[in-house]
Design a protein around this motif. Structure first.
Motif, short mmCIF file in Angstrom:
data_model
loop_
_atom_site.label_atom_id
_atom_site.label_comp_id
_atom_site.label_asym_id
_atom_site.label_seq_id
_atom_site.Cartn_x
_atom_site.Cartn_y
_atom_site.Cartn_z
N LYS A 165 0.84 -1.21 0.00
CA LYS A 165 0.00 0.00 0.00
C LYS A 165 0.88 1.25 0.00
CE LYS A 165 -4.00 0.56 0.45
NZ LYS A 165 -5.20 0.95 1.04
N GLN A 166 1.96 1.24 0.77
CA GLN A 166 2.87 2.38 0.81
C GLN A 166 3.44 2.67 -0.57
OE1 GLN A 166 5.78 1.42 3.79
NE2 GLN A 166 4.31 1.58 5.46
N GLY A 167 3.80 1.62 -1.29
CA GLY A 167 4.33 1.78 -2.64
C GLY A 167 3.31 2.40 -3.59
N LYS A 168 2.06 1.97 -3.48
CA LYS A 168 1.00 2.51 -4.33
C LYS A 168 0.76 3.99 -4.03
CE LYS A 168 -1.63 -1.67 -5.25
NZ LYS A 168 -2.95 -2.31 -5.18
N ILE A 169 0.75 4.34 -2.75
CA ILE A 169 0.54 5.73 -2.37
C ILE A 169 1.70 6.59 -2.86
CG2 ILE A 169 0.36 7.33 -0.42
CD1 ILE A 169 -1.11 5.05 1.08
N ARG A 170 2.92 6.12 -2.65
CA ARG A 170 4.11 6.86 -3.09
C ARG A 170 4.07 7.09 -4.61
NH1 ARG A 170 9.29 8.14 -1.60
NH2 ARG A 170 10.84 8.00 -3.24
N LYS A 171 3.73 6.05 -5.35
CA LYS A 171 3.66 6.17 -6.82
C LYS A 171 2.61 7.20 -7.22
CE LYS A 171 2.80 3.45 -10.97
NZ LYS A 171 2.35 2.17 -11.51
N PHE A 172 1.44 7.16 -6.58
CA PHE A 172 0.38 8.10 -6.91
C PHE A 172 0.79 9.54 -6.59
CE2 PHE A 172 -3.52 10.46 -6.01
CZ PHE A 172 -4.25 10.20 -7.15
N ILE A 173 1.42 9.75 -5.44
CA ILE A 173 1.88 11.09 -5.05
C ILE A 173 2.88 11.61 -6.07
CG2 ILE A 173 3.25 12.35 -3.34
CD1 ILE A 173 1.94 10.54 -1.19
N LYS A 174 3.78 10.74 -6.50
CA LYS A 174 4.79 11.15 -7.49
C LYS A 174 4.16 11.46 -8.85
CE LYS A 174 9.27 9.91 -9.29
NZ LYS A 174 10.41 9.00 -9.21
N GLU A 175 3.28 10.58 -9.32
CA GLU A 175 2.65 10.77 -10.62
C GLU A 175 1.81 12.04 -10.67
OE1 GLU A 175 0.44 7.20 -11.33
OE2 GLU A 175 2.22 6.06 -11.93
N LEU A 233 6.63 7.48 2.28
CA LEU A 233 5.47 7.76 1.43
C LEU A 233 5.69 8.96 0.52
CD1 LEU A 233 2.65 7.26 4.07
CD2 LEU A 233 3.26 5.71 2.22
N TRP A 234 6.46 9.95 0.99
CA TRP A 234 6.65 11.18 0.24
C TRP A 234 7.56 10.92 -0.94
CZ3 TRP A 234 3.82 15.09 -0.35
CH2 TRP A 234 4.29 16.28 -0.85
N ALA A 235 7.13 11.24 -2.14
CA ALA A 235 7.83 10.86 -3.36
C ALA A 235 8.82 11.91 -3.85
CB ALA A 235 6.81 10.57 -4.45
N LYS A 236 8.98 13.00 -3.10
CA LYS A 236 9.88 14.05 -3.54
C LYS A 236 11.14 14.05 -2.69
CE LYS A 236 6.13 17.03 -5.11
NZ LYS A 236 5.56 18.36 -5.07
N ASP A 237 12.20 14.68 -3.18
CA ASP A 237 13.47 14.74 -2.44
C ASP A 237 13.36 15.58 -1.18
OD1 ASP A 237 14.71 13.16 -4.35
OD2 ASP A 237 15.41 14.87 -5.51
N LYS A 238 12.61 16.66 -1.25
CA LYS A 238 12.52 17.57 -0.11
C LYS A 238 11.14 17.50 0.52
CE LYS A 238 15.88 20.81 -1.93
NZ LYS A 238 16.14 22.19 -2.33
N MET A 239 11.14 17.57 1.84
CA MET A 239 9.89 17.60 2.59
C MET A 239 10.04 18.72 3.62
SD MET A 239 7.96 14.57 4.71
CE MET A 239 9.14 14.45 6.03
N ALA A 240 9.23 19.75 3.50
CA ALA A 240 9.36 20.92 4.37
C ALA A 240 8.99 20.58 5.81
CB ALA A 240 8.51 22.07 3.85
N ASP A 241 7.82 20.09 6.04
CA ASP A 241 7.33 19.79 7.38
C ASP A 241 6.38 18.61 7.34
OD1 ASP A 241 8.43 22.04 8.93
OD2 ASP A 241 7.11 23.26 7.68
N TYR A 242 6.21 18.01 8.49
CA TYR A 242 5.15 17.02 8.62
C TYR A 242 4.58 17.13 10.02
CZ TYR A 242 7.50 13.55 11.57
OH TYR A 242 8.10 12.90 12.61
N TYR A 243 3.32 16.88 10.14
CA TYR A 243 2.62 16.95 11.42
C TYR A 243 1.77 15.70 11.59
CZ TYR A 243 3.88 21.85 10.99
OH TYR A 243 4.58 23.00 10.83
N VAL A 244 1.72 15.22 12.80
CA VAL A 244 0.88 14.07 13.12
C VAL A 244 -0.09 14.51 14.20
CG1 VAL A 244 0.82 11.72 14.01
CG2 VAL A 244 2.72 12.44 12.54
N PHE A 245 -1.36 14.38 13.90
CA PHE A 245 -2.40 14.71 14.86
C PHE A 245 -3.14 13.43 15.21
CE2 PHE A 245 -1.78 18.46 12.22
CZ PHE A 245 -1.56 19.42 13.19
#
Length: 69
Positions: free
Chosen positions: A16-26, A50-62
């Motif tokens: 599932k993680q792979g599918k989500i990553r692919k979709f985010i990238k596409e 999960l994040w398909a880009k090289d850079k990730m500014a921030d992430y938050y978990v609620f």
């Protein structure tokens, strides 16, 4: 800005993680909101998986705990 909101049932599964990553990238998403009902914690490493880009500014978990009355 491209925004994705996903009810991510099964986020603990690699497939599932792979599918989500692919979709985010596409779709070249700028922001992703993941919701789940069984996963109570998520690490920065899991988010980066999960994040398909090289850079990730921030992430938050609620987390919200539902109480049965």
């Amino acid at each position: 800005m491209k925004l994705l909101s996903w009810n991510g049932r099964g986020l603990g599964k690699k497939r599932k993680q792979g599918k989500i990553r692919k979709f985010i990238k596409e779709m070249n998403m700028d922001m992703v909101l993941l919701q789940g009902t069984k996963k109570s914690k998520i690490s920065e490493a899991e988010v980066r998986t999960l994040w398909a880009k090289d850079k990730m500014a921030d992430y938050y978990v609620f987390g919200i705990q539902m109480l049965e009355c």
